[in-house]
Design a protein around this motif. Structure first.
Motif, PDB file in Angstrom:
ATOM      1  N   VAL A  76      -3.265  -4.446  18.303  1.00  0.00           N
ATOM      2  CA  VAL A  76      -3.068  -6.085  18.686  1.00  0.00           C
ATOM      3  C   VAL A  76      -1.862  -6.830  18.444  1.00  0.00           C
ATOM      4  O   VAL A  76      -1.327  -6.365  17.458  1.00  0.00           O
ATOM      5  CB  VAL A  76      -4.506  -6.351  17.744  1.00  0.00           C
ATOM      6  N   GLU A  77      -1.684  -7.425  19.787  1.00  0.00           N
ATOM      7  CA  GLU A  77      -0.064  -8.137  18.971  1.00  0.00           C
ATOM      8  C   GLU A  77      -0.148  -8.298  17.424  1.00  0.00           C
ATOM      9  O   GLU A  77      -1.444  -8.466  17.019  1.00  0.00           O
ATOM     10  CB  GLU A  77      -0.099  -8.777  19.686  1.00  0.00           C
ATOM     11  N   GLY A  78       0.667  -7.888  16.525  1.00  0.00           N
ATOM     12  CA  GLY A  78       1.404  -8.147  15.317  1.00  0.00           C
ATOM     13  C   GLY A  78       0.802  -7.014  14.592  1.00  0.00           C
ATOM     14  O   GLY A  78       1.093  -6.839  13.442  1.00  0.00           O
ATOM     15  N   GLN A  79      -0.095  -5.755  15.070  1.00  0.00           N
ATOM     16  CA  GLN A  79       0.133  -5.063  13.677  1.00  0.00           C
ATOM     17  C   GLN A  79       1.016  -4.254  14.138  1.00  0.00           C
ATOM     18  O   GLN A  79       1.150  -3.981  14.688  1.00  0.00           O
ATOM     19  CB  GLN A  79      -1.861  -4.386  14.797  1.00  0.00           C
ATOM     20  N   SER A  80       0.720  -3.113  13.649  1.00  0.00           N
ATOM     21  CA  SER A  80       1.765  -1.731  13.550  1.00  0.00           C
ATOM     22  C   SER A  80       1.446  -0.562  13.494  1.00  0.00           C
ATOM     23  O   SER A  80      -0.298  -0.208  13.034  1.00  0.00           O
ATOM     24  CB  SER A  80       2.885  -2.575  11.862  1.00  0.00           C
ATOM     25  N   ILE A  81       1.773   0.293  13.890  1.00  0.00           N
ATOM     26  CA  ILE A  81       1.845   1.758  13.349  1.00  0.00           C
ATOM     27  C   ILE A  81       2.628   2.550  12.191  1.00  0.00           C
ATOM     28  O   ILE A  81       3.897   1.674  11.814  1.00  0.00           O
ATOM     29  CB  ILE A  81       1.700   2.297  14.566  1.00  0.00           C
ATOM     30  N   GLY A  82       2.439   3.603  11.330  1.00  0.00           N
ATOM     31  CA  GLY A  82       3.010   4.200  10.531  1.00  0.00           C
ATOM     32  C   GLY A  82       3.700   5.927  11.294  1.00  0.00           C
ATOM     33  O   GLY A  82       2.959   5.956  12.348  1.00  0.00           O
ATOM     34  N   VAL A  83       5.279   5.622  11.425  1.00  0.00           N
ATOM     35  CA  VAL A  83       6.132   6.503  11.363  1.00  0.00           C
ATOM     36  C   VAL A  83       6.093   7.909  10.841  1.00  0.00           C
ATOM     37  O   VAL A  83       6.381   7.201   9.431  1.00  0.00           O
ATOM     38  CB  VAL A  83       7.140   6.608  12.328  1.00  0.00           C
TER      39      VAL A  83
ATOM     40  N   MET B 131       0.481  -0.922  -0.170  1.00  0.00           N
ATOM     41  CA  MET B 131       0.567  -0.277  -0.296  1.00  0.00           C
ATOM     42  C   MET B 131       0.762   1.108  -0.104  1.00  0.00           C
ATOM     43  O   MET B 131       1.743   1.456   0.304  1.00  0.00           O
ATOM     44  CB  MET B 131      -1.226  -0.189   1.615  1.00  0.00           C
ATOM     45  N   ASN B 132       0.391   2.408  -0.544  1.00  0.00           N
ATOM     46  CA  ASN B 132       0.896   3.803  -0.971  1.00  0.00           C
ATOM     47  C   ASN B 132       0.389   4.347   0.430  1.00  0.00           C
ATOM     48  O   ASN B 132      -0.425   3.757   0.903  1.00  0.00           O
ATOM     49  CB  ASN B 132       1.196   4.513  -1.339  1.00  0.00           C
ATOM     50  N   LEU B 133       1.125   5.243   1.276  1.00  0.00           N
ATOM     51  CA  LEU B 133       0.719   6.881   2.132  1.00  0.00           C
ATOM     52  C   LEU B 133      -0.188   7.207   1.681  1.00  0.00           C
ATOM     53  O   LEU B 133      -1.305   7.024   2.924  1.00  0.00           O
ATOM     54  CB  LEU B 133       2.114   7.122   2.544  1.00  0.00           C
ATOM     55  N   SER B 134      -0.544   7.387   0.544  1.00  0.00           N
ATOM     56  CA  SER B 134      -2.032   7.866  -0.027  1.00  0.00           C
ATOM     57  C   SER B 134      -3.290   6.985   0.332  1.00  0.00           C
ATOM     58  O   SER B 134      -4.129   7.386   0.113  1.00  0.00           O
ATOM     59  CB  SER B 134      -1.632   8.281  -1.882  1.00  0.00           C
ATOM     60  N   GLU B 135      -3.408   6.122   0.652  1.00  0.00           N
ATOM     61  CA  GLU B 135      -4.198   4.339   0.880  1.00  0.00           C
ATOM     62  C   GLU B 135      -4.948   4.412   1.953  1.00  0.00           C
ATOM     63  O   GLU B 135      -5.583   4.151   2.356  1.00  0.00           O
ATOM     64  CB  GLU B 135      -3.627   3.706   0.148  1.00  0.00           C
ATOM     65  N   TYR B 136      -3.743   4.960   2.940  1.00  0.00           N
ATOM     66  CA  TYR B 136      -4.013   5.498   4.387  1.00  0.00           C
ATOM     67  C   TYR B 136      -4.727   6.915   4.878  1.00  0.00           C
ATOM     68  O   TYR B 136      -4.256   7.931   3.847  1.00  0.00           O
ATOM     69  CB  TYR B 136      -2.810   5.200   5.705  1.00  0.00           C
ATOM     70  N   ASP B 137      -5.460   6.586   5.761  1.00  0.00           N
ATOM     71  CA  ASP B 137      -6.154   7.972   6.609  1.00  0.00           C
ATOM     72  C   ASP B 137      -5.653   8.461   7.933  1.00  0.00           C
ATOM     73  O   ASP B 137      -5.013   7.945   8.449  1.00  0.00           O
ATOM     74  CB  ASP B 137      -8.020   7.770   6.979  1.00  0.00           C
ATOM     75  N   ILE B 138      -4.306   9.291   7.705  1.00  0.00           N
ATOM     76  CA  ILE B 138      -4.041   9.782   8.049  1.00  0.00           C
ATOM     77  C   ILE B 138      -4.748  11.663   8.516  1.00  0.00           C
ATOM     78  O   ILE B 138      -3.234  12.145   8.733  1.00  0.00           O
ATOM     79  CB  ILE B 138      -2.071  10.107   7.192  1.00  0.00           C
TER      80      ILE B 138
END
Length: 65
Positions: A47-54, A1-8
Motif C-alpha cells: 500500500v502506498e506509504g509502506q516500506s520494505i527492508g533491504v 524497531m530493531n531488525l530482530s523485531e521483524y520476521d525475516i
C-alpha cells in the motif's frame, strides 16, 4: 524497531537494477531510490506509504552486521 523485531524467516532474493541517491551529496543522511527485479512468480503487494527492508550481504564498514 530493531531488525530482530521483524520476521525475516522468508526473505526474497532480488536483483538490484538501479540505485540512485536522492538526497543531496553534501548531506550526512543518505536516501536512495532502488529499482529491484524480483524472481519470476514472486509478487510484492503493498500500500502506498509502506516500506520494505533491504538486507545487503555484509560485513560493512558501517552499521550493524
Amino acid at each position: 524497531m530493531n531488525l530482530s523485531e521483524y520476521d525475516i524467516s522468508n526473505p526474497v532474493t532480488a536483483t538490484l537494477l538501479r540505485s540512485e541517491r536522492i538526497t543531496p551529496g553534501n548531506w550526512e543522511a543518505e536516501v536512495r531510490h532502488l529499482v529491484l527485479e524480483l524472481p519470476p512468480g514472486v509478487e510484492l503487494n503493498f500500500v502506498e506509504g509502506q516500506s520494505i527492508g533491504v538486507l545487503a550481504p555484509g560485513p560493512h564498514p558501517f552499521g550493524n552486521p
